[in-house]
Enzyme design. Sequence first.
Site, PDB file in Angstrom:
ATOM      1  CD  GLU A   4       0.663   4.171   4.782  1.00 52.10           C
ATOM      2  OE1 GLU A   4       2.016   4.501   4.936  1.00 52.10           O
ATOM      3  OE2 GLU A   4      -0.312   5.062   5.230  1.00 52.10           O
ATOM      4  CG  ASP A  42      -0.174  -0.385   2.482  1.00 49.89           C
ATOM      5  OD1 ASP A  42       0.962  -0.069   2.544  1.00 49.89           O
ATOM      6  OD2 ASP A  42      -0.610  -0.871   3.461  1.00 49.89           O
ATOM      7  CG  HIS A  66      11.521   5.503   9.348  1.00 46.32           C
ATOM      8  ND1 HIS A  66      11.703   6.664   8.547  1.00 46.32           N
ATOM      9  CD2 HIS A  66      10.843   4.460   8.707  1.00 46.32           C
ATOM     10  CE1 HIS A  66      11.086   5.943   7.513  1.00 46.32           C
ATOM     11  NE2 HIS A  66      10.788   4.981   7.475  1.00 46.32           N
ATOM     12  CD  GLU A 112       0.864  -6.861   3.206  1.00 45.09           C
ATOM     13  OE1 GLU A 112       1.710  -7.529   3.785  1.00 45.09           O
ATOM     14  OE2 GLU A 112       1.061  -5.635   2.794  1.00 45.09           O
ATOM     15  CG  HIS A 117       7.097   4.088  10.206  1.00 46.62           C
ATOM     16  ND1 HIS A 117       6.989   2.637  10.599  1.00 46.62           N
ATOM     17  CD2 HIS A 117       6.635   4.104   8.931  1.00 46.62           C
ATOM     18  CE1 HIS A 117       5.861   1.958   9.715  1.00 46.62           C
ATOM     19  NE2 HIS A 117       5.786   2.672   8.707  1.00 46.62           N
ATOM     20  NE  ARG A 171       3.797   9.948   4.635  1.00 53.01           N
ATOM     21  CZ  ARG A 171       4.478  10.752   4.144  1.00 53.01           C
ATOM     22  NH1 ARG A 171       4.326  11.884   4.222  1.00 53.01           N
ATOM     23  NH2 ARG A 171       5.135  10.589   2.923  1.00 53.01           N
TER      24      ARG A 171
END
Length: 397
Positions: free
Chosen positions: A140, A104, A243, A126, A211, A213
């Site tokens: 995503e 994604d 990250h 996936e 990590h 957003r």
Amino acid sequence: MSPNIITAPVRAMLVLGTRPEAIKLAPVARAMAASPLFEPIVVTTGQHREMLQQMLELLQVPVHTQLDVMRDRQQLSTLTARLVDGLGEVFRAERPDLVLVQGDTTTALTGALAAFYERVPIAHVEAGLRTGVLDNPFPEEANRRLIGRLARWHFAPTARAAEHLTAEGVPEAEVFTTGNTVIDNLLWVLAENTGHSHFETGLRRVLLTLHRRENQGATMRAMGKAMRRLAERGDVEMVVPLHKSPAVREALLPELTGHPRIRVVEPLGYTDFSATLAACDLVLTDSGGIQEEAPSLGKPALVLRTTTERPEAVEAGAARLVGTEPEHILEAAEGLLDDPVAYERMATAGNPFGDGHATDRIVAQLAEDFGADAGPDRGVVPLVASRPEAPGSYSTA
């Protein structure tokens, strides 16, 4: 697609740009390279450039084409435009028979969109993960829904993911429940035994990764403070592979550096990360892939998000969705560390994400649909998994 007899290897272009995509597409690339029916062509977009090249070499995946589109702190709209343009040029030059994208990410979305524009059929590895909240995780959830409208093959990791797709109108004949290729690759790399754990003491070993957003900024700073409080118990050693995102580092470094029992390290290579995961006692993460890997190794996972598109781990009891409030996170982590019965229950819940043969099923299906007789001699076995009572996912909201 109408079956065609394969008279030349199928030119299968695998588009990837991030570390999770590389991990999950590597076994597919290796399997195709070992088959006379396919010619795998790996294209990288460089979303995780610093992490990617060395890891792909380690995973025995040669790169054919590498784009150079990343700019510091560029907007998603700018990145998307650059990727669609760059990938379109690659597709026109290479003329693949098939494009595979995974998951994604922005790379996956733009790979599918560019392939659609060039009229190349798309396989989505996936497929079917959903939270039901369009902007969580961002971007995503929107990416995977859009890819679901473009793909011809939808390789769903679980029965629930497959049900999401058919409920959205994807024909059942185009949806295949395979298990998740992340398990295939995890078992492969642990068998290679080349990784090194970054835990150094005999204390309770906690692995932390953050990590997302939607967690960045004040939320992540607050979680960092909570993790420092957890380390102050005195019986915990924490390893934090940090990250590369500047926003992540700005939020976490002030809270996590300087503590004697918190080891902040640069992003670990895949073999070292796998070894560290295998050595830990408890995982705290907002990652999607780690929610799949941890149950394979019997590691309880606390998911530091308000939604998850992988509710199977929650249902199985191998993971717990605890949200992002510091007090809730601390309560859940200390509860597991202090209650051996609760800990053992999660550690032995099992893995709902596959049996290590997802790649076999994917490659066999593509071979069959391109006209080859994959047949029972390939040794591919049906995925055995319990079907959930109803589709959906989990949210703390």
